[in-house]
Scaffold this motif. Structure first.
Motif, short mmCIF file in Angstrom:
data_model
loop_
_atom_site.label_atom_id
_atom_site.label_comp_id
_atom_site.label_asym_id
_atom_site.label_seq_id
_atom_site.Cartn_x
_atom_site.Cartn_y
_atom_site.Cartn_z
N VAL A 26 0.94 -1.32 -0.05
CA VAL A 26 0.10 -0.02 0.04
C VAL A 26 0.73 1.38 -0.02
O VAL A 26 0.65 2.11 -0.88
CB VAL A 26 -0.98 0.05 1.39
N GLY A 29 2.21 2.35 -2.89
CA GLY A 29 1.39 2.56 -4.24
C GLY A 29 1.47 1.15 -5.20
O GLY A 29 0.96 1.70 -6.31
N LYS A 30 1.78 0.11 -4.73
CA LYS A 30 1.56 -1.01 -5.75
C LYS A 30 0.20 -1.38 -5.90
O LYS A 30 -0.74 -1.13 -5.08
CB LYS A 30 2.46 -2.07 -4.88
N SER A 31 -0.15 -2.07 -7.18
CA SER A 31 -1.47 -2.42 -7.27
C SER A 31 -1.67 -3.77 -6.87
O SER A 31 -0.61 -4.58 -6.31
CB SER A 31 -1.67 -2.60 -8.74
N GLY A 32 -2.93 -4.19 -6.84
CA GLY A 32 -3.26 -5.39 -6.40
C GLY A 32 -3.66 -5.55 -4.86
O GLY A 32 -3.29 -6.52 -4.16
N LYS A 35 -9.29 -2.27 -2.13
CA LYS A 35 -9.60 -1.07 -1.76
C LYS A 35 -9.79 -0.75 -0.28
O LYS A 35 -9.23 -0.01 0.60
CB LYS A 35 -10.79 -0.50 -2.45
N ARG A 38 -6.58 -1.22 1.64
CA ARG A 38 -5.61 -0.10 1.35
C ARG A 38 -6.25 1.15 2.27
O ARG A 38 -5.33 1.87 3.03
CB ARG A 38 -6.00 0.50 0.06
#
Lengths: 353, 353
Positions: A26, A29-32, A35, A38
């Motif tokens: 988190v 800022g990595k994806s996956g 929400k 996060r």
DNA sequence: GTGAAAGCGCTAACAC
DNA sequence: GTGTTAGCGCTTTCAC
């Protein structure tokens, strides 16, 4: 009030009810990441006032986000401007600067590079007009990202450099003076051991030659780039060669000193003696009279140096390892008063040809 | 040429045939290692060209051996000198400097402190005459080692400060001028929002008062510490109050600007108007005429700031959290020419009483 | 999507 | 005297 022990990624993970891995994802800022998780993580970090530990990060990532800058001294306005450029670009790209002055002692240079190479910094900007070349080769030979600014390390193609065309700068100054009608032109050069000084001297000589003016060795003196040095050098010129009608001075600071000597001698600038400086430091616009000078793009040199350095750090290829920037004649009021009126404000006038 | 992957303590241990611990002990000069093993380790480190990794060291030791310096700009000679002092002392004690300029924007200040507090540095030297006090309290309240130089954060005893007696400095300047016989003395002050400026103004007023001289508000103008600012301010004074016989200027740079304005007005220094500056930057000795000024011990301020900071970092108590250094009148040739001859070279003359 | 575990290079208790 | 081991705080495979 004791220092509150900084909280770690584990603390954040615990209060957010997730794993350290997730927190790391988190925060970087990595994806996956879902929400909702996060949000939880962000909130936990916020309330705990979490700050990542740079040392741990550096150790894991093998990079420090810091650049080293080695220079002789921050006192000279020339270096001040250069550093400003370095800082601007580095700051814009999120890098911190570790500043090290050598005070001219080459021993310090080595010491610093050695220490800086404890992986304290990701790369090095070298602003050392003198200093040991073998030292530079040592760093570079090791593959350490390095950019040399304002100095030409000749024997090596693999050293990335940002230099300025000092030869042409001297030509610009001399063409201007000769164009104004001056014929007895002296030259106060900088430190003799420096590449830049040799290039400028060559420019002085070639310009004279191209206009069929004689080279008079008494009209040339070497000084040290300081104001006092310029003062002393001008005193000497005035004593030995009182008939000079103009002097080309290899730095604005020396030119200011020279102005003092001229004024003290009861002569006026430019009516009795014209003066052209070199660098165009902020000071040059504020002397009395404002100084005509050859501008070096100091900010740009610094910024470009950092740009190239960061490119190296990121492993990108450098197309042109040696970038040469051009100087520019800035005409003010210390020259040409008897030829044509010149606005006191800065008038840029590039002298191509 | 690829960068040779730096070897670790484990590599050294392996080739020396000992354990990492032993290597660590030897390399850190700890006692309790047999001479023979010490030799082996040293030789292995030497041949492998071993360099300790600063990040790993910082992580384990919880210290970085770096100090942060936050300042508005390195361009001003005042800060240049200050930094030189900081650097000298820091270098002597084995600390590196991370330099951050705010360019006057308080937002940068916060950004930097936040980032610097990722444990990148062991302490912070703050050279910000303006900026946010709450920000300072924030850092300090957290227990982070911090020294504020050249600024008095009043409401807090726990902020360590190195300040200079600006009030007394102004008194010294004024006593000198009044002692020389000047009676119509103007004052070009620095930025109005700064503590130092207020103190100097107070000194100006009190000195007048003590000599039964009137305070004329038109004789006082505020400027911004720059040479251009000094020039403009002096222009204004000359226009509004042409009868002044002396001006006290709150910085040497402004005084240089003022000199230009005076000269341009056709008056001479000190015959028509005397000038006293403030700071005693190197420039002051090289103006024409050399500038009488109030010397601030800039090098000492910087060095002392670092000394105190390192003491805090080492957890030692600071006896006096607020150290006030004294200024010193340096008489040169921009004052008193009609009273008594003064050597042009620097003459220190402490004005006690 | 999330977590367990290994590792970055060094230091420092604690054994032996 | 010397070695074993467990962190320092973070990232990152690799399972689940």
């Amino acid at each position: 009030m004791e220092r509150s022990k900084a909280c770690t990624i584990a603390d954040v993970a615990r209060t957010a009810g997730v794993s350290p891995t997730t927190v790391s994802l988190v925060l970087n800022g990595k994806s996956g990441v879902a929400k909702s998780t996060r949000q939880k993580v962000l909130k936990a970090a916020e309330t705990l006032n979490y700050r990542p530990n740079a040392s741990a990060r550096s150790l894991a990532l093998q990079k420090t986000n810091m650049l080293g800058v080695i220079l002789p001294d921050i006192g000279s306005p020339f270096y001040t401007e250069l550093i400003r450029g370095v800082e601007q670009e580095a700051g814009a790209q999120g890098y911190y600067l570790v500043l090290c002055t050598t005070s001219g002692r080459p021993s310090r240079e080595q010491m610093y590079s050695r220490l800086l190479w404890e992986q304290r910094v990701d790369g090095l900007v070298l602003l050392t007009p003198r200093g040991n070349e073998s030292f530079i080769r040592g760093i570079r030979g090791n593959g350490f990202p390095l950019v040399v600014v304002d100095r030409d390390i000749q024997a090596r193609d693999d050293v990335v450099e940002v230099i300025v065309n000092n030869f042409n700068g001297a030509i610009q100054a001399m063409e201007h003076l000769i164009g104004c009608g001056y014929r007895r032109i002296g030259f106060i050069n900088g430190l003799a051991g420096i590449q830049a000084s040799q290039d400028r001297l060559r420019g002085y000589q070639i310009a004279l030659q191209e206009h069929d003016l004689p080279f008079v060795s008494e009209w040339v003196v070497s000084s040290d780039f300081t104001q006092e040095g310029g003062y002393a050098a001008m005193k000497e010129l005035l004593a030995v060669s009182p008939s000079l009608d103009a002097v080309f001075v290899a730095s604005d600071r020396m030119a200011v000193g020279a102005m003092g000597a001229i004024r003290q001698d009861g002569r006026r600038i430019p009516d009795d003696i014209a003066l052209v400086g070199f660098d165009d430091v902020p000071l040059a616009a504020q002397t009395d009279p404002p100084l005509t000078t050859v501008r070096q793009p100091m900010l740009e040199m610094g910024a470009l140096g950092v740009k190239l350095l960061l490119r190296m750090i990121k492993g990108k290829a450098i197309e042109h390892p040696k970038v040469t920037l051009q100087t520019e004649l800035v005409v003010r009021s210390s020259t040409c008063a008897h030829t044509k009126g010149v606005d006191e404000r800065r008038v840029r006038q590039v002298d191509d040809e």
